[in-house]
Design a protein around this motif. Structure first.
Motif, PDB file in Angstrom:
ATOM      1  N   ASN A 144       6.731  -8.570  -2.909  1.00 49.83           N
ATOM      2  CA  ASN A 144       5.877  -7.376  -2.765  1.00 49.83           C
ATOM      3  C   ASN A 144       6.681  -6.078  -2.840  1.00 49.83           C
ATOM      4  O   ASN A 144       6.186  -5.069  -3.339  1.00 49.83           O
ATOM      5  N   LEU A 145       7.917  -6.124  -2.351  1.00 56.47           N
ATOM      6  CA  LEU A 145       8.819  -4.962  -2.483  1.00 56.47           C
ATOM      7  C   LEU A 145       9.028  -4.644  -3.961  1.00 56.47           C
ATOM      8  O   LEU A 145       8.929  -3.487  -4.398  1.00 56.47           O
ATOM      9  N   LYS A 146       9.280  -5.697  -4.746  1.00 60.89           N
ATOM     10  CA  LYS A 146       9.491  -5.506  -6.189  1.00 60.89           C
ATOM     11  C   LYS A 146       8.213  -5.004  -6.860  1.00 60.89           C
ATOM     12  O   LYS A 146       8.252  -4.101  -7.689  1.00 60.89           O
ATOM     13  N   PRO A 178      -3.073  -3.199   5.653  1.00 59.62           N
ATOM     14  CA  PRO A 178      -1.684  -2.743   5.779  1.00 59.62           C
ATOM     15  C   PRO A 178      -1.264  -2.345   7.185  1.00 59.62           C
ATOM     16  O   PRO A 178      -0.136  -1.893   7.364  1.00 59.62           O
ATOM     17  N   GLY A 179      -2.146  -2.497   8.170  1.00 59.38           N
ATOM     18  CA  GLY A 179      -1.776  -2.229   9.559  1.00 59.38           C
ATOM     19  C   GLY A 179      -1.518  -0.773   9.865  1.00 59.38           C
ATOM     20  O   GLY A 179      -0.758  -0.438  10.768  1.00 59.38           O
ATOM     21  N   ILE A 180      -2.169   0.123   9.110  1.00 68.15           N
ATOM     22  CA  ILE A 180      -1.975   1.570   9.293  1.00 68.15           C
ATOM     23  C   ILE A 180      -3.281   2.178   9.823  1.00 68.15           C
ATOM     24  O   ILE A 180      -4.345   1.959   9.237  1.00 68.15           O
ATOM     25  N   GLY A 181      -3.179   2.928  10.917  1.00 73.19           N
ATOM     26  CA  GLY A 181      -4.391   3.535  11.454  1.00 73.19           C
ATOM     27  C   GLY A 181      -4.106   4.391  12.674  1.00 73.19           C
ATOM     28  O   GLY A 181      -2.967   4.837  12.877  1.00 73.19           O
ATOM     29  N   VAL A 216       5.756   6.172   2.526  1.00 75.71           N
ATOM     30  CA  VAL A 216       5.783   4.938   3.312  1.00 75.71           C
ATOM     31  C   VAL A 216       5.011   3.860   2.570  1.00 75.71           C
ATOM     32  O   VAL A 216       3.876   4.073   2.151  1.00 75.71           O
ATOM     33  N   THR A 217       5.647   2.717   2.380  1.00 84.19           N
ATOM     34  CA  THR A 217       5.027   1.601   1.670  1.00 84.19           C
ATOM     35  C   THR A 217       4.878   0.415   2.623  1.00 84.19           C
ATOM     36  O   THR A 217       5.854  -0.273   2.901  1.00 84.19           O
ATOM     37  N   PRO A 218       3.676   0.183   3.146  1.00 87.72           N
ATOM     38  CA  PRO A 218       3.478  -1.033   3.926  1.00 87.72           C
ATOM     39  C   PRO A 218       3.609  -2.238   2.989  1.00 87.72           C
ATOM     40  O   PRO A 218       3.049  -2.233   1.894  1.00 87.72           O
ATOM     41  N   LEU A 219       4.397  -3.211   3.410  1.00 89.23           N
ATOM     42  CA  LEU A 219       4.624  -4.408   2.594  1.00 89.23           C
ATOM     43  C   LEU A 219       4.112  -5.623   3.348  1.00 89.23           C
ATOM     44  O   LEU A 219       4.469  -5.824   4.516  1.00 89.23           O
ATOM     45  N   SER A 220       3.317  -6.441   2.684  1.00 97.09           N
ATOM     46  CA  SER A 220       2.843  -7.671   3.329  1.00 97.09           C
ATOM     47  C   SER A 220       3.887  -8.770   3.160  1.00 97.09           C
ATOM     48  O   SER A 220       4.410  -8.971   2.064  1.00 97.09           O
ATOM     49  N   ASP A 221       4.175  -9.457   4.256  1.00 95.22           N
ATOM     50  CA  ASP A 221       5.009 -10.663   4.152  1.00 95.22           C
ATOM     51  C   ASP A 221       4.130 -11.900   3.996  1.00 95.22           C
ATOM     52  O   ASP A 221       4.625 -12.995   3.816  1.00 95.22           O
ATOM     53  N   GLY A 222       2.822 -11.720   4.107  1.00 98.61           N
ATOM     54  CA  GLY A 222       1.874 -12.816   4.010  1.00 98.61           C
ATOM     55  C   GLY A 222       1.086 -12.954   5.304  1.00 98.61           C
ATOM     56  O   GLY A 222       1.033 -12.018   6.112  1.00 98.61           O
ATOM     57  N   ALA A 254       0.870  -1.169   0.000  1.00104.04           N
ATOM     58  CA  ALA A 254       0.000   0.000   0.000  1.00104.04           C
ATOM     59  C   ALA A 254       0.910   1.223   0.000  1.00104.04           C
ATOM     60  O   ALA A 254       2.136   1.070  -0.077  1.00104.04           O
ATOM     61  N   ARG A 255       0.335   2.399   0.067  1.00104.03           N
ATOM     62  CA  ARG A 255       1.171   3.589   0.040  1.00104.03           C
ATOM     63  C   ARG A 255       0.537   4.693   0.884  1.00104.03           C
ATOM     64  O   ARG A 255      -0.679   4.864   0.851  1.00104.03           O
ATOM     65  N   VAL A 256       1.387   5.366   1.621  1.00102.97           N
ATOM     66  CA  VAL A 256       0.920   6.404   2.533  1.00102.97           C
ATOM     67  C   VAL A 256       1.999   7.489   2.583  1.00102.97           C
ATOM     68  O   VAL A 256       3.179   7.166   2.540  1.00102.97           O
ATOM     69  N   MET A 257       1.636   8.765   2.624  1.00100.74           N
ATOM     70  CA  MET A 257       2.645   9.818   2.761  1.00100.74           C
ATOM     71  C   MET A 257       2.686  10.295   4.210  1.00100.74           C
ATOM     72  O   MET A 257       1.645  10.451   4.850  1.00100.74           O
TER      73      MET A 257
END
Ligand SMILES: [Zn+2]
Length: 321
Positions: free
Chosen positions: A122-124, A298-301, A50-56, A41-44
């Motif tokens: 997911n980073l890629k 993405p665990g952002i809140g 900031v890019t939340p990345l899922s590891d699964g 996902a993407r957040v400023m």
């Protein structure tokens, strides 16, 4: 009697509809797509991207792991439409400060089975390559946070320097502590060793032993308890703040309502609870944006106080960078 013919345009529409219907009937039902949901996902935060990345995700026996009355845990999970075992996200966070590319935690690599270890892909997918990462900040040395550092003992992020609290390095990389620890934790020590060793050998591990700026715009914030050196990170740009919690919370459906509930993975449950209370209190007061490793991707809140409990408000979603 005059015969009725629909106008040409309508005739064509009707014909197309009939043909379409026939075609539709001739098609087989579309099979379910099994492509894994893209995990970024993407957040400023000010000028920082900031890019939340899922590891699964992993299915974990939370009813047993959470130190709570089992029926109460089960009821809280059911209320949130969560099953047992409980599907649990593992999230990491990539911060592009404009000058440095900083990864906070690295996911599990191969240490936690096939439903995790998705971080690099997911980073890629998010537009970056592992060799672009300049710094890696580790919240703690558990395998779902350091496992992605190495693959088969080889460095995954060849140009990165790894930073973490000295206390976690001292504890998890010491064979004497492994010998003293409960047998269930042996794999945690092995995971830390196999993940960090190549960086240490290459002179690319720089531990810290006090709170302060680790890279420009990102500071460490001790939140000991889950592990001896567990660290949260505060990302700050242009007066905006994001607090990356690490493992101060695992199951939102249970622990926001009842923050005294600890988890079997805590090195010191009492201290972990105290850290949760202290950090959540500060965040709620300052109304900071929060990033959590194990809340639903993405665990952002935002975390707000509600008497002795807390509430979680997921951040709004946007397609803008
Ligand atoms: Zn974790």
């Amino acid at each position: 009697m005059r015969q009725f013919f629909p106008p040409a345009a309508l005739r064509r529409t009707l014909l197309a509809a009939v043909c379409g219907l026939t075609l539709l009937q001739a098609h087989a039902a579309a099979p379910l797509s099994t492509i894994v949901t893209p995990g970024y996902a993407r957040v400023m935060v000010g000028d920082f991207e900031v890019t939340p990345l899922s590891d699964g995700t992993a299915d974990l026996p939370m009813v047993d792991l959470l130190q709570n009355d089992k029926a109460a845990t089960q009821a809280a999970l059911a209320k949130a439409h969560l099953g047992t075992p409980t599907t649990t996200s593992t999230n990491a966070f990539l911060v592009n400060t404009g000058k440095r590319l900083v990864l906070v935690d690295t996911g599990s690599g191969a240490l936690f089975g096939p439903t995790l270890g998705k971080l690099v892909s997911n980073l890629k997918a998010s537009g970056y390559q592992p060799e672009q990462v300049d710094d890696i900040l580790i919240t703690h040395f558990h395998p779902d946070h350091v496992g992605g550092l190495a693959a088969n003992g080889q460095i995954v992020f060849p140009n990165a320097v790894v930073h973490a609290d000295q206390r976690d390095a001292d504890y998890w990389l010491d064979a004497a502590n492994k010998a003293k620890a409960p047998k269930d934790f042996a794999g945690f020590f092995d995971g830390a060793e196999v993940s960090l060793r190549a960086y240490i050998k290459a002179g690319k591990f720089q531990p810290f032993d006090h709170n302060g700026e680790v890279v420009p715009g990102i500071s460490s914030y001790s939140s000991y308890g889950h592990t001896a050196g567990h660290t949260s990170y505060v990302v700050e740009s242009k007066g905006k703040k994001l607090v990356i919690l690490g493992d101060l919370i695992h199951v939102g459906a249970v622990q926001f309502d009842k923050p005294s509930v600890t988890i079997a993975f805590d090195s010191d449950g009492k201290q972990a609870y105290a850290a949760r209370t202290a950090v959540f209190g500060k965040i709620a007061k300052e109304d900071d944006l929060v990033a959590a490793a194990h809340l639903q991707f993405p665990g952002i809140g935002y975390i707000r106080a509600n008497g002795k409990s807390w509430t979680w408000t997921p951040a709004n979603y946007t397609v803008r960078p």
